[in-house]
Scaffold this motif. Structure first.
Motif, PDB file in Angstrom:
ATOM      1  N   ILE A 408      -5.762 -13.953  -4.600  1.00 44.09           N
ATOM      2  CA  ILE A 408      -5.731 -12.532  -4.235  1.00 44.09           C
ATOM      3  C   ILE A 408      -6.963 -12.178  -3.407  1.00 44.09           C
ATOM      4  N   THR A 412      -6.830 -11.258   0.561  1.00 41.43           N
ATOM      5  CA  THR A 412      -7.258  -9.890   0.872  1.00 41.43           C
ATOM      6  C   THR A 412      -8.354  -9.902   1.925  1.00 41.43           C
ATOM      7  N   ARG A 424      -2.738  -4.938  -3.375  1.00 41.29           N
ATOM      8  CA  ARG A 424      -2.187  -5.572  -4.562  1.00 41.29           C
ATOM      9  C   ARG A 424      -1.300  -4.620  -5.362  1.00 41.29           C
TER      10      ARG A 424
END
Length: 504
Positions: A408, A412, A424
């Motif tokens: 993540i 990102t 998210r």
């Protein structure tokens, strides 16, 4: 298969190559003559235009005072050059605060300035870029500016009688021309992947069928990519009933397209793309104007294929495989109907409550195939999956789902670097996917649609580190902005390329 269809696929594969040369980029160590001189300045730095002759400096100073120009990011002032100048016009561009000038901002600026100059019929453009600085060095900023200009220049106009034939040439005066050229070459290779994804996405559903897409993928073999295509009979033999079932409503049926770039012998990274070449909704038929945009429902597959092309052109030290489930979701006497049950290759049965929730079905078998035959370290799927995602975060972000915190964070950050930001959203609500007659249903009985769709896919991730990117709303642009032209955006190619080249 029609000969016209064969020609169409190869035409767009070749068009994606030639379009990369539409803007000429040259990095130099000195200013040259041209019709347009572009100057840059920050809000927190003094003007550094002493290299200009006195008459030009005076004229420029007067224009800036008159326009109350403060060099805010993206603002510009244009003036006619003095009669005896080497240029016809001068454009001064604001960069904002020096410590806020990033990769992403300079690329976006490059796109906008390119569009402005093109509208003014500029052709030979000279950029005084040597003193530009920001969060990264001059060479990186120059390469990114050129990258943004080239990305904005791309257009899909093969159906127009009057096609855009204009070519802008940039000579960019930089501190280190060799370094800038090397950095731009890597970006130019990524551009080729973006252009391929854009062309595939912009093409009409009738001319970009699963077979056409497979032929376009075959064109990557010239770069050392191994391409494998599975047809309906093979899909049935492998038990891929979900993918085969979605394609059953069209004459050609479904295809599984695999494009493998093996730049090393490491455990591969799998990129899985949803490839619905046209989505009518099936018997749960779509209504309204949105159906005309459903040629773009294969943008996830286009993005992962474009990424593999970018990695191959860059000769990246990576092992990357794209697995793409391709089908046209049509209405016919052979199409699946609401209430039907399909058996996935994973072994799970799925009750199809809504035939318009078909993307997750083709992805389920594609994810199984990637895990079974490549045993990847990481698997990222990319799909224009749900309208719920658009309602949640709009079209300026894609939605990212995963329980892997490191992935993540990495994706990102990569998105921020290339103006393809992700937001998210949570996984969960698996209990909403219960079915009375099958293992799971293909839609949730309630709950947030983007999340229940992602949770459906989670059933097919196994123990592999997995990320789902929902790019619904990101695939087509109705108007240009920054480095994005109207039409197919190629969203995901730059995001995945940045992530792959920076973290693996």
């Amino acid at each position: 298969m029609k000969l016209l269809t064969k020609i169409s696929a190869m035409t767009f594969a070749l068009a994606s190559i030639s379009s990369a040369q539409a803007t000429n980029i040259e990095f130099t160590s000195k200013l040259s003559a041209g019709d347009t001189l572009v100057l840059f300045n920050n809000t927190d730095r003094k003007n550094h235009f002493k290299f200009l002759d006195k008459d030009t400096q005076k004229q420029l100073s007067k224009a800036l005072t008159s326009a109350n120009f403060k060099a805010e990011y993206g603002k510009s002032v244009e003036l006619l050059a003095p009669v005896d100048s080497d240029y016809e016009r001068i454009v001064l561009v604001g960069l904002g605060k020096e410590n806020e000038l990033t990769h992403a901002k300079i690329a976006k600026l490059g796109g906008n300035i390119h569009a402005q100059l093109k509208e003014q019929n500029a052709s030979q453009i000279v950029l005084a870029f040597e003193h530009v600085s920001g969060q990264v060095n001059n060479s990186e900023l120059a390469a990114q500016f050129a990258h943004g200009a080239s990305l904005r220049d791309h257009s899909f106009d093969v159906y127009k009688k009057q096609q855009d034939k204009t070519t802008l040439s940039y000579r960019i005066d930089v501190a280190d021309s060799k370094a800038s050229k090397q950095l731009y070459q890597q970006l130019a290779n990524v551009q080729q992947g973006v252009f391929l994804a854009r062309d595939l996405t912009s093409e009409t559903g009738s001319e970009m069928t699963p077979v056409d897409f497979a032929l376009a993928a075959k064109s990557l073999e010239q770069y050392g990519v191994k391409v494998t295509i599975l047809e309906p009979k093979q899909l049935k033999e492998l038990g891929m009933g979900a993918l085969e079932g979605v394609g059953r409503g069209s004459d050609e049926g479904a295809r599984l397209v695999v494009a493998h770039y093996q730049g090393n012998d490491d455990t591969p990274i799998a990129l899985v793309g949803k490839g619905i070449t046209f989505d009518s909704g099936g018997y749960s038929i779509k209504t309204g104007d949105s159906i005309a945009r459903m040629k773009s429902d294969m943008a996830g597959a286009a993005a992962v294929l474009g990424t593999v092309k970018a990695m191959a052109l860059n000769k990246a030290n990576l092992n990357v495989v794209a697995v793409m489930g391709m089908a046209a979701n049509m209405v016919s006497e052979t199409a699946i109907a609401p209430g039907d049950v399909l058996r996935t290759a994973e072994g799970l049965s799925v009750e199809v409550l809504n035939t318009d929730a078909e993307g997750r079905l083709v992805l389920s078998d594609a994810m199984w195939y990637a895990r079974t035959y490549f045993k990847p370290e990481i698997m990222v799927d990319v799909a224009t999956l749900t309208g719920s995602k658009i309602r949640a975060v709009g079209n300026r972000y894609s939605a990212i789902f995963s329980e892997d915190e490191q992935l993540i964070q990495e994706l990102t950050l990569a998105g921020k670097q290339v103006n393809e930001p992700v937001w998210r959203l949570p996984l969960g609500y698996k209990d909403m996917l219960k079915s009375d007659i099958a293992d799971i249903a293909n839609v949730g009985s309630s709950g947030p649609g983007a999340t229940t769709a992602a949770s459906f896919l989670q059933h097919f991730a196994g123990d592999t580190r997995w990320v789902h990117l929902d790019i619904a709303g990101n695939a087509l642009a109705s108007k240009p902005s920054g480095e994005i032209p109207t039409g197919g955006t190629g969203y995901g190619v730059r995001l995945l390329s940045e992530w792959l080249l920076s973290n693996n």
